[in-house]
Design a protein around this motif. Structure first.
Motif, PDB file in Angstrom:
ATOM      1  N   THR A  11      -6.353   3.827   7.659  1.00  0.00           N
ATOM      2  CA  THR A  11      -6.301   2.932   8.825  1.00  0.00           C
ATOM      3  C   THR A  11      -5.877   1.543   8.390  1.00  0.00           C
ATOM      4  O   THR A  11      -6.064   1.167   7.227  1.00  0.00           O
ATOM      5  CB  THR A  11      -7.711   2.653   9.430  1.00  0.00           C
ATOM      6  N   VAL A  12      -5.348   0.790   9.339  1.00  0.00           N
ATOM      7  CA  VAL A  12      -5.184  -0.650   9.152  1.00  0.00           C
ATOM      8  C   VAL A  12      -6.166  -1.314  10.094  1.00  0.00           C
ATOM      9  O   VAL A  12      -6.074  -1.151  11.313  1.00  0.00           O
ATOM     10  CB  VAL A  12      -3.749  -1.113   9.465  1.00  0.00           C
ATOM     11  N   MET A  13      -7.138  -2.006   9.512  1.00  0.00           N
ATOM     12  CA  MET A  13      -8.159  -2.665  10.306  1.00  0.00           C
ATOM     13  C   MET A  13      -8.034  -4.172  10.113  1.00  0.00           C
ATOM     14  O   MET A  13      -7.750  -4.633   9.014  1.00  0.00           O
ATOM     15  CB  MET A  13      -9.537  -2.176   9.858  1.00  0.00           C
ATOM     16  N   GLY A  14      -8.226  -4.914  11.185  1.00  0.00           N
ATOM     17  CA  GLY A  14      -8.161  -6.367  11.104  1.00  0.00           C
ATOM     18  C   GLY A  14      -9.546  -6.954  10.944  1.00  0.00           C
ATOM     19  O   GLY A  14     -10.519  -6.422  11.479  1.00  0.00           O
TER      20      GLY A  14
ATOM     21  N   MET B  42       9.125   0.178  -4.170  1.00  0.00           N
ATOM     22  CA  MET B  42       8.174  -0.828  -3.697  1.00  0.00           C
ATOM     23  C   MET B  42       8.879  -2.144  -3.380  1.00  0.00           C
ATOM     24  O   MET B  42       8.590  -2.800  -2.371  1.00  0.00           O
ATOM     25  CB  MET B  42       7.078  -1.041  -4.752  1.00  0.00           C
ATOM     26  N   ALA B  43       9.822  -2.547  -4.250  1.00  0.00           N
ATOM     27  CA  ALA B  43      10.559  -3.789  -4.024  1.00  0.00           C
ATOM     28  C   ALA B  43      11.328  -3.709  -2.705  1.00  0.00           C
ATOM     29  O   ALA B  43      11.407  -4.674  -1.937  1.00  0.00           O
ATOM     30  CB  ALA B  43      11.515  -4.058  -5.186  1.00  0.00           C
ATOM     31  N   ASP B  44      11.842  -2.529  -2.454  1.00  0.00           N
ATOM     32  CA  ASP B  44      12.578  -2.283  -1.231  1.00  0.00           C
ATOM     33  C   ASP B  44      11.645  -2.329  -0.016  1.00  0.00           C
ATOM     34  O   ASP B  44      11.943  -2.938   1.012  1.00  0.00           O
ATOM     35  CB  ASP B  44      13.220  -0.898  -1.358  1.00  0.00           C
ATOM     36  N   PHE B  45      10.498  -1.688  -0.157  1.00  0.00           N
ATOM     37  CA  PHE B  45       9.511  -1.598   0.925  1.00  0.00           C
ATOM     38  C   PHE B  45       9.083  -2.992   1.401  1.00  0.00           C
ATOM     39  O   PHE B  45       8.952  -3.242   2.595  1.00  0.00           O
ATOM     40  CB  PHE B  45       8.295  -0.799   0.435  1.00  0.00           C
ATOM     41  N   LEU B  46       8.876  -3.905   0.459  1.00  0.00           N
ATOM     42  CA  LEU B  46       8.395  -5.244   0.844  1.00  0.00           C
ATOM     43  C   LEU B  46       9.460  -6.339   0.675  1.00  0.00           C
ATOM     44  O   LEU B  46       9.128  -7.529   0.638  1.00  0.00           O
ATOM     45  CB  LEU B  46       7.122  -5.600   0.059  1.00  0.00           C
ATOM     46  N   ASN B  47      10.724  -5.927   0.596  1.00  0.00           N
ATOM     47  CA  ASN B  47      11.809  -6.912   0.543  1.00  0.00           C
ATOM     48  C   ASN B  47      11.681  -7.926  -0.581  1.00  0.00           C
ATOM     49  O   ASN B  47      11.830  -9.136  -0.368  1.00  0.00           O
ATOM     50  CB  ASN B  47      11.863  -7.710   1.851  1.00  0.00           C
TER      51      ASN B  47
ATOM     52  N   GLU C 129       4.778  -4.545  10.631  1.00  0.00           N
ATOM     53  CA  GLU C 129       5.376  -3.197  10.697  1.00  0.00           C
ATOM     54  C   GLU C 129       5.137  -2.418   9.418  1.00  0.00           C
ATOM     55  O   GLU C 129       4.746  -1.254   9.431  1.00  0.00           O
ATOM     56  CB  GLU C 129       6.896  -3.303  10.888  1.00  0.00           C
ATOM     57  N   ARG C 130       5.407  -3.100   8.285  1.00  0.00           N
ATOM     58  CA  ARG C 130       5.257  -2.443   6.984  1.00  0.00           C
ATOM     59  C   ARG C 130       3.813  -2.001   6.767  1.00  0.00           C
ATOM     60  O   ARG C 130       3.560  -0.925   6.236  1.00  0.00           O
ATOM     61  CB  ARG C 130       5.680  -3.394   5.848  1.00  0.00           C
ATOM     62  N   LEU C 131       2.875  -2.847   7.160  1.00  0.00           N
ATOM     63  CA  LEU C 131       1.464  -2.518   6.940  1.00  0.00           C
ATOM     64  C   LEU C 131       1.064  -1.262   7.698  1.00  0.00           C
ATOM     65  O   LEU C 131       0.251  -0.474   7.214  1.00  0.00           O
ATOM     66  CB  LEU C 131       0.565  -3.698   7.336  1.00  0.00           C
ATOM     67  N   THR C 132       1.662  -1.061   8.870  1.00  0.00           N
ATOM     68  CA  THR C 132       1.321   0.161   9.617  1.00  0.00           C
ATOM     69  C   THR C 132       1.770   1.415   8.856  1.00  0.00           C
ATOM     70  O   THR C 132       1.235   2.485   9.069  1.00  0.00           O
ATOM     71  CB  THR C 132       1.974   0.199  11.028  1.00  0.00           C
ATOM     72  N   GLU C 133       2.746   1.256   7.951  1.00  0.00           N
ATOM     73  CA  GLU C 133       3.238   2.398   7.170  1.00  0.00           C
ATOM     74  C   GLU C 133       2.419   2.657   5.903  1.00  0.00           C
ATOM     75  O   GLU C 133       2.548   3.713   5.286  1.00  0.00           O
ATOM     76  CB  GLU C 133       4.694   2.162   6.752  1.00  0.00           C
ATOM     77  N   VAL C 134       1.615   1.659   5.513  1.00  0.00           N
ATOM     78  CA  VAL C 134       0.908   1.755   4.228  1.00  0.00           C
ATOM     79  C   VAL C 134      -0.039   2.960   4.141  1.00  0.00           C
ATOM     80  O   VAL C 134       0.002   3.703   3.147  1.00  0.00           O
ATOM     81  CB  VAL C 134       0.167   0.428   3.909  1.00  0.00           C
ATOM     82  N   PRO C 135      -0.889   3.221   5.138  1.00  0.00           N
ATOM     83  CA  PRO C 135      -1.795   4.368   5.011  1.00  0.00           C
ATOM     84  C   PRO C 135      -1.048   5.679   4.803  1.00  0.00           C
ATOM     85  O   PRO C 135      -1.420   6.481   3.930  1.00  0.00           O
ATOM     86  CB  PRO C 135      -2.553   4.374   6.346  1.00  0.00           C
ATOM     87  N   GLY C 136       0.023   5.907   5.551  1.00  0.00           N
ATOM     88  CA  GLY C 136       0.775   7.147   5.431  1.00  0.00           C
ATOM     89  C   GLY C 136       1.526   7.259   4.118  1.00  0.00           C
ATOM     90  O   GLY C 136       1.571   8.320   3.502  1.00  0.00           O
ATOM     91  N   ARG C 137       2.122   6.148   3.657  1.00  0.00           N
ATOM     92  CA  ARG C 137       2.935   6.195   2.434  1.00  0.00           C
ATOM     93  C   ARG C 137       2.121   6.234   1.168  1.00  0.00           C
ATOM     94  O   ARG C 137       2.482   6.888   0.200  1.00  0.00           O
ATOM     95  CB  ARG C 137       3.837   4.954   2.360  1.00  0.00           C
ATOM     96  N   PHE C 138       1.025   5.460   1.149  1.00  0.00           N
ATOM     97  CA  PHE C 138       0.283   5.294  -0.104  1.00  0.00           C
ATOM     98  C   PHE C 138      -1.131   5.871  -0.054  1.00  0.00           C
ATOM     99  O   PHE C 138      -1.851   5.843  -1.051  1.00  0.00           O
ATOM    100  CB  PHE C 138       0.213   3.812  -0.484  1.00  0.00           C
TER     101      PHE C 138
END
Ligand code: ATP
Length: 235
Positions: free
Chosen positions: A33-36, A118-123, A174-183
């Motif tokens: 999850t991404v929790m704030g 990773m460099a690509d993922f976070l520009n 946007e990228r953070l929403t992908e973090v749980p699934g990718r990593f």
């Protein structure tokens, strides 16, 4: 969503002399999850992060990561167990290249392909650049990247968008929403930019004066009167 809890914080309290910075805080971060974690200035967000990750040894209460009690463990042992964080002010040592920093921060062997990805993922741009050539925002992202490379169970990001332009913040959300699934990592995002929180987070916990005053999906939680009241006079 009925996900398994990965980080369970119970009754976490911290006092600085007579100031109670955190009072019996309970918080559960589910798996993937991404929790704030939000709240006005001085609410206790950084203190929470410091206490959970072991930077404040005097905290009371308990912290459990994936079923394992972390209480009393030093920072590096908690990190090794899978609990990583980033800081409001980046701590990237100068003199390294982007690749060098990422390898150092990963705490494990990583392939060149993983670094590129990773460099690509976070520009982050080219891996050969020196860290000293990066602007403040890129250095913050570099810390996030380095921590993610260690494949933590949970990463706590302390205002990662500070120093980023608006468009970059939205991109990061946007990228953070992908973090749980990718990593396979859950994210606890501490952030002042509520638009970013709305975009990135499935759930949000609101702290005020060291206590949890509201929790739930951002849309309904941010609209609650006690949350608006807590933010009055802030920023
Ligand atoms: P911000 O959004 O401004 O970073 P925060 O929510 O992270 O705020 P904390 O920095 O955790 O809040 O502060 C919580 C409370 O503890 C505040 O009242 C603050 O003044 C106090 N505090 C924080 N660090 C210390 C310290 N080292 N000594 C004494 N009081 C402290």
């Amino acid at each position: 969503k009925g996900e398994r809890p990965v980080l369970v914080v119970e009754g976490l309290s911290v006092a600085y002399g007579r100031i109670t910075a955190l009072a019996e805080v309970d918080l559960v971060v589910p798996e993937r999850t991404v929790m704030g974690l939000i709240g006005p200035n001085g609410a206790g967000k950084s203190t929470f992060t410091d206490a959970v990750t072991g930077f404040i040894p005097g905290a009371t209460g308990s912290v459990t990561l994936d079923g394992r009690k972390l209480d009393g463990l030093p920072v590096h042992r908690r990190a090794a167990a899978g609990l990583r964080r980033t800081f409001q002010q980046d701590r990237v040592p100068p003199g390294l290249t982007v690749a060098g920093f990422l390898r150092f921060s990963a705490h494990r062997r990583v392939s060149a392909a993983e670094l590129e990805e990773m460099a690509d993922f976070l520009n982050l741009g080219t891996l050969e650049r020196h860290v000293s050539e990066l602007d403040v925002g890129s250095r913050r992202l570099l810390e996030v990247a380095g921590a993610l490379l260690s494949r933590p169970k949970v990463i706590i990001l302390d205002e990662p968008a500070a120093g980023l332009a608006h468009a970059e913040s939205m991109e990061l959300a946007e990228r953070l929403t992908e973090v749980p699934g990718r990593f396979g990592t859950s994210v606890l995002l501490i952030e002042h930019d509520l638009e970013m929180v709305r975009r990135a987070c499935a759930e949000v916990v609101v702290l005020d004066f060291g206590q949890v005053i509201a929790a739930g999906p951002p849309a309904t939680t941010l609209a609650r009167p006690e949350v608006a009241r807590a933010y009055l006079g802030d920023e």
